[in-house]
Scaffold this motif. Structure first.
Motif, PDB file in Angstrom:
ATOM      1  N   VAL A  73      16.789  -7.465 -30.828  1.00 50.98           N
ATOM      2  CA  VAL A  73      15.262  -7.769 -30.285  1.00 50.98           C
ATOM      3  C   VAL A  73      15.468  -7.366 -28.690  1.00 50.98           C
ATOM      4  O   VAL A  73      15.573  -8.306 -28.561  1.00 50.98           O
ATOM      5  N   LEU A  74      14.025  -6.474 -27.713  1.00 52.55           N
ATOM      6  CA  LEU A  74      14.459  -6.588 -26.672  1.00 52.55           C
ATOM      7  C   LEU A  74      13.002  -8.327 -26.729  1.00 52.55           C
ATOM      8  O   LEU A  74      12.011  -7.806 -27.285  1.00 52.55           O
ATOM      9  N   TYR A  75      13.632  -8.553 -25.090  1.00 56.37           N
ATOM     10  CA  TYR A  75      13.174 -10.108 -24.805  1.00 56.37           C
ATOM     11  C   TYR A  75      11.320  -9.228 -24.675  1.00 56.37           C
ATOM     12  O   TYR A  75      10.798 -10.013 -24.567  1.00 56.37           O
ATOM     13  N   SER A  76      11.434  -8.232 -24.324  1.00 51.34           N
ATOM     14  CA  SER A  76       9.932  -7.305 -23.815  1.00 51.34           C
ATOM     15  C   SER A  76       9.720  -7.468 -24.994  1.00 51.34           C
ATOM     16  O   SER A  76       8.600  -7.531 -25.168  1.00 51.34           O
ATOM     17  N   ASP A  77       9.731  -7.322 -26.151  1.00 50.25           N
ATOM     18  CA  ASP A  77       9.271  -7.319 -27.616  1.00 50.25           C
ATOM     19  C   ASP A  77       9.371  -8.330 -28.218  1.00 50.25           C
ATOM     20  O   ASP A  77       8.590  -8.462 -29.571  1.00 50.25           O
ATOM     21  N   GLU A  97      21.002 -12.725 -10.382  1.00 54.73           N
ATOM     22  CA  GLU A  97      20.538 -11.169 -10.841  1.00 54.73           C
ATOM     23  C   GLU A  97      19.803 -11.675 -11.246  1.00 54.73           C
ATOM     24  O   GLU A  97      20.022 -12.368 -12.610  1.00 54.73           O
ATOM     25  N   GLU A  98      19.127 -10.985 -11.683  1.00 52.86           N
ATOM     26  CA  GLU A  98      17.802 -10.805 -12.100  1.00 52.86           C
ATOM     27  C   GLU A  98      17.589  -9.719 -13.314  1.00 52.86           C
ATOM     28  O   GLU A  98      18.238  -8.138 -12.855  1.00 52.86           O
ATOM     29  N   ILE A  99      17.580 -10.187 -14.747  1.00 55.89           N
ATOM     30  CA  ILE A  99      17.621  -9.133 -15.304  1.00 55.89           C
ATOM     31  C   ILE A  99      15.998  -8.287 -15.945  1.00 55.89           C
ATOM     32  O   ILE A  99      15.700  -9.986 -16.571  1.00 55.89           O
ATOM     33  N   PRO A 100      15.760  -7.389 -15.842  1.00 55.38           N
ATOM     34  CA  PRO A 100      14.539  -7.042 -16.532  1.00 55.38           C
ATOM     35  C   PRO A 100      14.167  -7.654 -17.952  1.00 55.38           C
ATOM     36  O   PRO A 100      15.211  -7.053 -18.774  1.00 55.38           O
ATOM     37  N   ARG A 101      13.107  -7.997 -18.836  1.00 51.97           N
ATOM     38  CA  ARG A 101      13.299  -8.813 -20.125  1.00 51.97           C
ATOM     39  C   ARG A 101      13.631  -6.889 -21.208  1.00 51.97           C
ATOM     40  O   ARG A 101      13.500  -7.123 -21.839  1.00 51.97           O
ATOM     41  N   GLU A 102      12.984  -5.965 -20.753  1.00 55.26           N
ATOM     42  CA  GLU A 102      13.231  -4.709 -21.168  1.00 55.26           C
ATOM     43  C   GLU A 102      14.760  -4.568 -21.557  1.00 55.26           C
ATOM     44  O   GLU A 102      14.996  -3.162 -21.496  1.00 55.26           O
ATOM     45  N   HIS A 103      15.961  -4.918 -19.787  1.00 54.67           N
ATOM     46  CA  HIS A 103      17.406  -4.650 -20.695  1.00 54.67           C
ATOM     47  C   HIS A 103      17.687  -5.560 -21.100  1.00 54.67           C
ATOM     48  O   HIS A 103      19.110  -5.377 -20.528  1.00 54.67           O
ATOM     49  N   ILE A 104      17.340  -6.361 -22.366  1.00 55.19           N
ATOM     50  CA  ILE A 104      18.373  -7.692 -22.486  1.00 55.19           C
ATOM     51  C   ILE A 104      17.662  -7.477 -23.974  1.00 55.19           C
ATOM     52  O   ILE A 104      16.414  -7.598 -24.630  1.00 55.19           O
ATOM     53  N   SER A 105      18.905  -8.359 -24.769  1.00 51.29           N
ATOM     54  CA  SER A 105      18.326  -7.948 -26.078  1.00 51.29           C
ATOM     55  C   SER A 105      18.395  -9.364 -26.705  1.00 51.29           C
ATOM     56  O   SER A 105      19.233  -9.957 -26.761  1.00 51.29           O
ATOM     57  N   LYS A 106      17.658 -10.022 -27.495  1.00 48.76           N
ATOM     58  CA  LYS A 106      18.765 -10.630 -28.514  1.00 48.76           C
ATOM     59  C   LYS A 106      18.586 -10.651 -30.192  1.00 48.76           C
ATOM     60  O   LYS A 106      17.186 -10.718 -30.448  1.00 48.76           O
ATOM     61  N   ALA A 107      19.235 -10.575 -30.657  1.00 44.78           N
ATOM     62  CA  ALA A 107      19.310 -10.402 -32.138  1.00 44.78           C
ATOM     63  C   ALA A 107      18.615  -8.796 -32.814  1.00 44.78           C
ATOM     64  O   ALA A 107      17.953  -9.016 -33.945  1.00 44.78           O
TER      65      ALA A 107
END
Length: 75
Positions: free
Chosen positions: A56-60, A44-54
């Motif tokens: 902050v979105l991965y896309s950011d 299942e591939e998750i777009p970077r703008e749909h997941i965050s850590k701490a």
């Protein structure tokens, strides 16, 4: 019938996915003493703008571009 679901940030190459499903299948066959034909792997591939850590979105995240996987293949 073992079914393994892998969630990963999108951007991996087809060859990386092939390597991953072969390695997972081999591990499940060895660990559970089942035939490889019984093992199903779903990526299942998750777009970077749909997941965050701490928070902050991965896309950011600094130094990351949307959709690109890290050079070492890890996220």
């Amino acid at each position: 019938m073992p079914r393994i679901i892998v969630q990963a940030i999108e951007g991996r190459s087809l060859e990386q996915k092939r390597h991953l499903v072969r390695a997972i299948t081999t591990g499940v066959v060895d660990a559970l003493s089942v035939g490889p034909e019984t093992v199903t792997v779903v990526i299942e591939e998750i777009p970077r703008e749909h997941i965050s850590k701490a928070g902050v979105l991965y896309s950011d995240r600094p130094g990351k571009t949307a959709g690109a996987a890290p050079a070492d293949g890890r996220s």
